[in-house]
Write a protein that holds these residues in place. Structure first.
Motif, PDB file in Angstrom:
ATOM      1  N   ALA A  54      66.759  37.986 -17.012  1.00 12.82           N
ATOM      2  CA  ALA A  54      66.220  37.002 -16.928  1.00 12.82           C
ATOM      3  C   ALA A  54      66.479  35.841 -17.881  1.00 12.82           C
ATOM      4  N   GLN A  55      66.464  36.406 -19.231  1.00 10.70           N
ATOM      5  CA  GLN A  55      66.708  35.288 -20.168  1.00 10.70           C
ATOM      6  C   GLN A  55      68.078  34.673 -20.236  1.00 10.70           C
ATOM      7  N   ASP A  56      69.084  35.376 -19.505  1.00 12.13           N
ATOM      8  CA  ASP A  56      70.435  34.796 -19.417  1.00 12.13           C
ATOM      9  C   ASP A  56      70.330  33.640 -18.434  1.00 12.13           C
ATOM     10  N   PHE A  57      69.563  33.928 -17.315  1.00 15.84           N
ATOM     11  CA  PHE A  57      69.299  32.735 -16.382  1.00 15.84           C
ATOM     12  C   PHE A  57      68.715  31.451 -17.049  1.00 15.84           C
ATOM     13  N   GLN A  58      67.518  31.937 -17.528  1.00 11.76           N
ATOM     14  CA  GLN A  58      66.884  30.630 -18.110  1.00 11.76           C
ATOM     15  C   GLN A  58      67.731  30.066 -19.459  1.00 11.76           C
ATOM     16  N   GLN A  59      68.382  30.639 -20.096  1.00  8.89           N
ATOM     17  CA  GLN A  59      69.219  29.910 -20.948  1.00  8.89           C
ATOM     18  C   GLN A  59      70.206  29.258 -20.193  1.00  8.89           C
ATOM     19  N   LEU A  60      70.846  29.674 -19.258  1.00  4.43           N
ATOM     20  CA  LEU A  60      71.658  28.613 -18.385  1.00  4.43           C
ATOM     21  C   LEU A  60      70.858  27.502 -17.721  1.00  4.43           C
ATOM     22  N   VAL A  61      69.897  27.656 -17.331  1.00 12.32           N
ATOM     23  CA  VAL A  61      69.182  26.692 -17.053  1.00 12.32           C
ATOM     24  C   VAL A  61      68.739  25.433 -17.905  1.00 12.32           C
ATOM     25  N   ALA A  62      68.489  26.091 -19.106  1.00 15.74           N
ATOM     26  CA  ALA A  62      68.174  25.208 -20.347  1.00 15.74           C
ATOM     27  C   ALA A  62      69.390  24.477 -20.573  1.00 15.74           C
ATOM     28  N   GLU A  63      70.585  24.952 -20.685  1.00 16.32           N
ATOM     29  CA  GLU A  63      71.653  24.391 -20.817  1.00 16.32           C
ATOM     30  C   GLU A  63      72.127  23.305 -19.883  1.00 16.32           C
ATOM     31  N   LEU A  64      72.073  23.572 -18.552  1.00 16.52           N
ATOM     32  CA  LEU A  64      72.324  22.650 -17.434  1.00 16.52           C
ATOM     33  C   LEU A  64      71.493  21.461 -17.838  1.00 16.52           C
ATOM     34  N   GLU A  65      69.979  21.753 -17.998  1.00 13.14           N
ATOM     35  CA  GLU A  65      69.139  20.685 -18.080  1.00 13.14           C
ATOM     36  C   GLU A  65      69.424  19.784 -19.033  1.00 13.14           C
ATOM     37  N   GLN A  66      70.116  20.434 -20.272  1.00 14.34           N
ATOM     38  CA  GLN A  66      70.352  19.563 -21.446  1.00 14.34           C
ATOM     39  C   GLN A  66      71.820  18.550 -21.156  1.00 14.34           C
ATOM     40  N   GLU A  67      72.555  19.323 -20.597  1.00 11.40           N
ATOM     41  CA  GLU A  67      73.957  18.474 -20.115  1.00 11.40           C
ATOM     42  C   GLU A  67      73.479  17.317 -19.060  1.00 11.40           C
ATOM     43  N   VAL A  68      72.446  17.486 -17.955  1.00 15.19           N
ATOM     44  CA  VAL A  68      72.147  16.529 -17.193  1.00 15.19           C
ATOM     45  C   VAL A  68      71.642  15.644 -18.072  1.00 15.19           C
ATOM     46  N   GLU A  69      70.674  15.699 -18.922  1.00  6.89           N
ATOM     47  CA  GLU A  69      70.052  14.761 -19.730  1.00  6.89           C
ATOM     48  C   GLU A  69      70.997  14.014 -20.621  1.00  6.89           C
ATOM     49  N   ARG A  70      72.113  14.627 -21.228  1.00 11.03           N
ATOM     50  CA  ARG A  70      73.027  13.923 -22.063  1.00 11.03           C
ATOM     51  C   ARG A  70      73.859  13.003 -20.900  1.00 11.03           C
ATOM     52  N   ARG A  71      73.905  13.214 -19.812  1.00  9.70           N
ATOM     53  CA  ARG A  71      74.839  12.507 -18.754  1.00  9.70           C
ATOM     54  C   ARG A  71      73.724  11.276 -18.607  1.00  9.70           C
ATOM     55  N   ARG A  72      72.657  11.485 -18.354  1.00  7.59           N
ATOM     56  CA  ARG A  72      71.851  10.255 -18.031  1.00  7.59           C
ATOM     57  C   ARG A  72      71.773   9.276 -18.884  1.00  7.59           C
TER      58      ARG A  72
END
Length: 233
Positions: A54-72
């Protein structure tokens, strides 16, 4: 389209903030809109590549959210970077920022551009003026710039890279690419002011980079003009 007397508007596709998000440790380019969508679309393949806990998936989600915010934030950051570079940067090769002249273009490219604007031009005729890399995969290439122009461009890019100016890295090209803050100012006139801009437009639409060695800033140490890959698709 921007008009005289009005500030220019810049738009981006909404998919830029949700598509093609690369995660190196899983070797995947992902689409991300929400956690449920991510589980639904990529759950099995993520688990097969080690995203099990579960922590692997949550880490992935956090990374994706960070990349989305970076692109915005890229638009605002790019505008600030462009303003700073325009006011403070001193180029090593100012000549590469002027209007692109025929002397900077490879004869093979000029020939293809002239043909594409001629009466009766078609794809078959254009491909005869390109070098075939793979007939089966319909991959071709054509030199675009001359060696001297590529060398000048390389000198300018390396000078910028070694400067203390802020650098923007284009997505997953962080190791080999750089986005100069004043890139539109630098490259826009190169093409738009060239007398062949319209005549070569059809040929250019078929040209796409196909490997790092074919990028126009690839080192021309092999004694041949730098090339871009071309696909007939």
């Amino acid at each position: 389209m921007a008009t005289a007397g009005r500030s220019r508007r810049f738009c981006r596709c909404a998919c830029f903030c949700s598509e093609n998000l690369y995660v190196a440790r899983y070797g995947l380019h992902l689409r991300f809109r929400s956690e449920p969508q991510l589980r639904r679309d990529y759950g099995p393949i993520l688990r097969s590549r080690g995203c099990v806990r579960a922590q692997d998936f949550q880490q992935l989600v956090a990374e994706l959210e960070q990349e989305v915010e970076r692109r915005r934030r890229l638009g605002q950051e790019s505008a600030a970077r462009k303003a700073l570079i325009a006011s403070s940067y001193r180029p090593a090769r100012p000549d590469v920022y002027g209007s692109l002249q025929d002397t900077a273009l490879a004869p093979e490219f000029l020939a293809a551009a002239e043909y594409s604007a001629s009466p009766g031009a078609d794809l078959k005729g254009l491909l005869q003026r390109l070098q075939t890399v793979s007939e089966e995969k319909r991959i071709y290439r054509v030199p675009v710039f001359t060696v001297p122009f590529c060398q000048a461009l390389l000198e300018e890019l390396e000078h910028f890279e070694q400067s203390d100016m802020p650098k923007g890295r284009p997505n997953t090209m962080n190791h080999y690419g750089t986005a100069v803050g004043a890139s539109w100012t630098a490259t826009g006139p190169l093409w738009s002011n060239t007398r062949r801009a319209r005549t070569a437009s059809w040929a250019v639409t078929t040209i796409t980079p196909s490997s790092p060695s074919m990028w126009p800033w690839a080192r021309p140490s092999r004694g041949a003009p730098c090339s871009l890959g071309a696909s007939s698709r």
